[in-house]
Scaffold this motif. Structure first.
Motif, mmCIF file in Angstrom:
data_model
loop_
_atom_site.group_PDB
_atom_site.id
_atom_site.type_symbol
_atom_site.label_atom_id
_atom_site.label_comp_id
_atom_site.label_asym_id
_atom_site.label_seq_id
_atom_site.Cartn_x
_atom_site.Cartn_y
_atom_site.Cartn_z
ATOM 1 N N LEU A 49 0.817 -1.217 0.000
ATOM 2 C CA LEU A 49 0.000 0.000 0.000
ATOM 3 C C LEU A 49 0.848 1.263 0.000
ATOM 4 O O LEU A 49 0.327 2.356 -0.105
ATOM 5 N N GLY A 50 2.134 1.107 0.122
ATOM 6 C CA GLY A 50 3.047 2.256 0.140
ATOM 7 C C GLY A 50 4.460 1.759 0.308
ATOM 8 O O GLY A 50 4.688 0.563 0.492
ATOM 9 N N PRO A 51 5.428 2.672 0.278
ATOM 10 C CA PRO A 51 6.834 2.267 0.368
ATOM 11 C C PRO A 51 7.162 1.466 1.630
ATOM 12 O O PRO A 51 7.990 0.584 1.587
ATOM 13 N N GLU A 52 6.505 1.769 2.724
ATOM 14 C CA GLU A 52 6.773 1.052 3.965
ATOM 15 C C GLU A 52 5.489 0.561 4.613
ATOM 16 O O GLU A 52 5.404 0.434 5.841
ATOM 17 N N ARG A 53 4.477 0.281 3.783
ATOM 18 C CA ARG A 53 3.189 -0.180 4.310
ATOM 19 C C ARG A 53 2.773 -1.451 3.582
ATOM 20 O O ARG A 53 2.311 -1.416 2.439
ATOM 21 N N LEU A 54 2.952 -2.590 4.263
ATOM 22 C CA LEU A 54 2.571 -3.894 3.740
ATOM 23 C C LEU A 54 1.459 -4.466 4.598
ATOM 24 O O LEU A 54 1.474 -4.327 5.822
ATOM 25 N N VAL A 55 0.498 -5.125 3.961
ATOM 26 C CA VAL A 55 -0.612 -5.761 4.665
ATOM 27 C C VAL A 55 -0.544 -7.257 4.383
ATOM 28 O O VAL A 55 -0.507 -7.674 3.214
ATOM 29 N N ALA A 56 -0.515 -8.060 5.436
ATOM 30 C CA ALA A 56 -0.464 -9.509 5.278
ATOM 31 C C ALA A 56 -1.785 -10.025 4.729
ATOM 32 O O ALA A 56 -2.859 -9.522 5.067
ATOM 33 N N CYS A 57 -1.695 -11.045 3.860
ATOM 34 C CA CYS A 57 -2.884 -11.698 3.328
ATOM 35 C C CYS A 57 -2.526 -13.151 3.029
ATOM 36 O O CYS A 57 -1.363 -13.537 3.075
ATOM 37 N N ARG B 118 -7.383 -13.660 1.066
ATOM 38 C CA ARG B 118 -8.063 -13.426 2.347
ATOM 39 C C ARG B 118 -7.311 -12.326 3.070
ATOM 40 O O ARG B 118 -6.091 -12.398 3.243
ATOM 41 N N VAL B 119 -8.057 -11.304 3.486
ATOM 42 C CA VAL B 119 -7.475 -10.158 4.170
ATOM 43 C C VAL B 119 -8.487 -9.706 5.223
ATOM 44 O O VAL B 119 -9.687 -9.958 5.079
ATOM 45 N N ALA B 120 -8.026 -9.062 6.265
ATOM 46 C CA ALA B 120 -8.919 -8.597 7.330
ATOM 47 C C ALA B 120 -10.057 -7.767 6.724
ATOM 48 O O ALA B 120 -9.812 -6.892 5.894
ATOM 49 N N PRO B 121 -11.304 -8.032 7.113
ATOM 50 C CA PRO B 121 -12.439 -7.328 6.511
ATOM 51 C C PRO B 121 -12.429 -5.821 6.745
ATOM 52 O O PRO B 121 -12.975 -5.078 5.940
ATOM 53 N N GLU B 122 -11.769 -5.361 7.786
ATOM 54 C CA GLU B 122 -11.730 -3.916 8.045
ATOM 55 C C GLU B 122 -10.645 -3.204 7.240
ATOM 56 O O GLU B 122 -10.583 -1.982 7.220
ATOM 57 N N GLN B 123 -9.795 -3.973 6.542
ATOM 58 C CA GLN B 123 -8.709 -3.390 5.762
ATOM 59 C C GLN B 123 -9.258 -2.771 4.466
ATOM 60 O O GLN B 123 -9.826 -3.463 3.640
ATOM 61 N N VAL B 124 -9.084 -1.476 4.312
ATOM 62 C CA VAL B 124 -9.505 -0.776 3.097
ATOM 63 C C VAL B 124 -8.429 -0.982 2.035
ATOM 64 O O VAL B 124 -7.241 -0.836 2.316
ATOM 65 N N LEU B 125 -8.855 -1.346 0.824
ATOM 66 C CA LEU B 125 -7.924 -1.573 -0.271
ATOM 67 C C LEU B 125 -8.197 -0.609 -1.413
ATOM 68 O O LEU B 125 -9.355 -0.301 -1.701
ATOM 69 N N PRO B 126 -7.148 -0.158 -2.097
ATOM 70 C CA PRO B 126 -7.345 0.689 -3.275
ATOM 71 C C PRO B 126 -7.821 -0.165 -4.454
ATOM 72 O O PRO B 126 -7.794 -1.399 -4.395
#
Length: 99
Positions: free
Chosen positions: A33-41, A54-62
């Motif tokens: 999501l950015g240079p230093e922003r990774l979201v586990a899935c 599969r990703v946390a339901p509250e996680q907003v994705l572009p």
């Protein structure tokens, strides 16, 4: 205002057209999501043209993002959000893996 986590949801009565056959897998992934922003899935289904993750339901994705998949090798794909239901997200890959 609509919830952005549920913004891309097709009519569930209509079948989802797929360009390639998906294979069930359980592979770790990271959404960039950015240079230093990774979201586990977790990648649950995978094909040449897309995946179900599969990703946390509250996680907003572009609408588009890079998806790093750890399998036998490390691949980074440009992913486009196609649908979302709870903690599952369907993405289509744009182009070939990013070098």
């Amino acid at each position: 205002m609509a919830d952005p986590r549920e913004a891309v949801v097709p009519n569930p009565a209509e079948p989802v057209a797929r360009a390639g056959r998906r294979h069930r897998v359980v592979q770790q992934g990271r959404i960039v999501l950015g240079p230093e922003r990774l979201v586990a899935c977790t990648v649950r289904d995978l094909s040449r043209t897309g995946a179900k993750i599969r990703v946390a339901p509250e996680q907003v994705l572009p609408e588009t993002f890079s998806l790093v998949i750890a399998a036998h090798d490390l691949r980074t794909m440009t992913a486009r959000l196609c649908w979302r239901r709870g903690d599952f997200v369907g993405v289509a890959f744009d182009g070939e893996p990013v070098a």
